[in-house]
Design an enzyme around this catalytic site. Structure first.
Site, short mmCIF file in Angstrom:
data_model
loop_
_atom_site.label_atom_id
_atom_site.label_comp_id
_atom_site.label_asym_id
_atom_site.label_seq_id
_atom_site.Cartn_x
_atom_site.Cartn_y
_atom_site.Cartn_z
N ASP A 207 0.81 -1.41 -0.09
CA ASP A 207 0.00 0.33 0.43
C ASP A 207 1.08 1.47 0.09
OD1 ASP A 207 1.19 0.01 2.43
OD2 ASP A 207 -1.43 -0.12 3.68
N SER A 208 2.39 0.92 0.30
CA SER A 208 3.59 1.99 0.26
C SER A 208 2.71 2.51 -1.62
CB SER A 208 5.01 1.45 -0.18
OG SER A 208 4.83 0.96 -1.09
N ASP B 229 -1.31 -6.15 -0.43
CA ASP B 229 -1.32 -5.79 0.96
C ASP B 229 -3.01 -4.80 1.35
OD1 ASP B 229 0.43 -4.85 2.97
OD2 ASP B 229 0.85 -3.11 2.44
N LYS C 256 -1.48 -9.66 3.02
CA LYS C 256 -0.19 -9.09 4.67
C LYS C 256 -1.46 -8.07 5.21
CE LYS C 256 3.06 -5.53 3.76
NZ LYS C 256 2.37 -4.65 5.35
N GLU D 268 -1.99 -5.48 9.07
CA GLU D 268 -0.39 -5.54 9.48
C GLU D 268 -1.17 -4.98 11.18
OE1 GLU D 268 0.43 -1.14 9.03
OE2 GLU D 268 1.34 -1.16 6.93
N GLU E 298 9.21 -3.87 10.52
CA GLU E 298 9.68 -2.83 9.91
C GLU E 298 10.50 -1.51 10.93
OE1 GLU E 298 7.09 -1.01 7.13
OE2 GLU E 298 8.00 0.90 7.00
O1 KIV Z 1 3.51 -1.22 2.22
C1 KIV Z 1 4.58 -1.47 1.16
O2 KIV Z 1 5.08 -1.06 0.58
C2 KIV Z 1 5.24 -2.19 2.71
C3 KIV Z 1 6.71 -2.60 2.72
C4 KIV Z 1 7.42 -1.50 3.37
C5 KIV Z 1 6.88 -3.72 3.50
O3 KIV Z 1 4.52 -2.18 3.80
#
Ligand code: KIV
Length: 281
Positions: free
Chosen positions: A44-45, A83, A113, A115, A182
């Protein structure tokens, strides 16, 4: 044939380090897949490095699915992890399951994934029990940035470090196939890596993790708004892109682009035909 979560877990057992990168589009995903990356995260970055938001919080399920589809289309061998965005797995178990299912069913990825540690362990367990592999993510969890008070190292006090050890153990017990750490102090991530049965994938968590993940835009020097201490620029694409753009502008202005090489010819007989005077009506 894509790499499986069994192979990823096996890599920890064999002491083989795991390289993971983020990707958000077809072309980049294709290149890193061809280069042999075993794990790709559609992070989600993308909210920050692709869409220009200030944080990952505004990212929606629809945006994530759109980019996940593109990454899946570009790859053949990597395991793709989608994510789950902010508040798509916290409201209820039903909603978490439905959204995780969208990632694999519509997005085409092989895992998701999310969090959090102990607080999401039951959610992880339920998603895994539906046959969807889950990667955990603890330490600095950017979706909780307002709660954490900024992008900072997590786990520096005995209480915070113990909390993180418990979070990692809870994710391991819940059936996560790997855990992202992280911005975690190196000695703490070493301890976590020794204590959990599944691979730890570090970003700003030192060399003892079983694997490393980097944001592709940091690695390639594409995103320059903010370069974290833990990022290493293996190349400086911002320079390459700016230089190429300046050359292009210069050549268009000077009339030296395009040349014959970039142009399409037309048979002389067609031209002759076109030049013939038209009969008057
Ligand atoms: O969203 C992302 O890119 C991440 C990584 C930094 C692990 O969660």
């Amino acid at each position: 044939m894509r790499i499986s979560i069994t192979q990823i877990k096996e890599m920890k057992r064999k002491g083989e380090k795991i390289a993971m990168l983020t990707a958000y589009d077809y072309s980049t995903a294709k290149l890193i897949d061809e280069a042999g990356i075993p794990l790709i995260l559609v992070g989600d970055s993308l909210g920050m490095v692709v869409l220009g938001y200030e944080s990952t919080i505004p990212v929606t399920m629809d945006e994530m699915i759109h980019h996940t589809k593109a990454v899946v289309r570009g790859t053949k061998q990597a395991l793709i992890v989608g994510d789950m965005p902010f508040m798509t797995y916290q409201v209820s178990f039903d909603e978490a399951l439905r959204n995780a299912a969208r990632f694999v069913q519509q997005g085409g990825c092989q895992a998701v994934k999310l969090e959090g540690g102990e607080s999401v362990a039951e959610t992880v367990k339920r998603i895994v029990s539906c046959g969807i592999p889950v990667m955990g993510h603890i330490g600095l969890t950017p979706q909780s940035i307002h709660q954490l008070g900024g992008f900072k190292i997590v786990g520096k006090t005995p209480e915070a470090a113990l909390r993180m050890l418990n979070d990692a153990a809870a994710l391991d017990a819940a059936g996560a196939f790997a855990i992202v750490l992280e911005c975690v102090p190196e000695p703490l991530s070493k301890l976590i890596t020794e204590q959990v049965s599944v691979p730890t994938i570090g970003i700003g968590a030192g060399k003892h993790c079983d694997g490393q993940v980097q944001v592709i835009s940091d690695l390639l020097g594409l995103y320059t708004d903010f370069v974290p201490k833990h990022a290493k620029q293996y190349t400086r694409l911002f320079e390459v892109i700016k230089n190429a753009t300046s050359s292009y502008i210069g050549e268009v202005k000077a009339g030296t682009f395009p040349t014959e090489k970039q142009s399409y010819p037309l048979d002389e007989s067609v031209l002759t035909e076109l030049r013939k005077p038209k009969p008057k009506r």
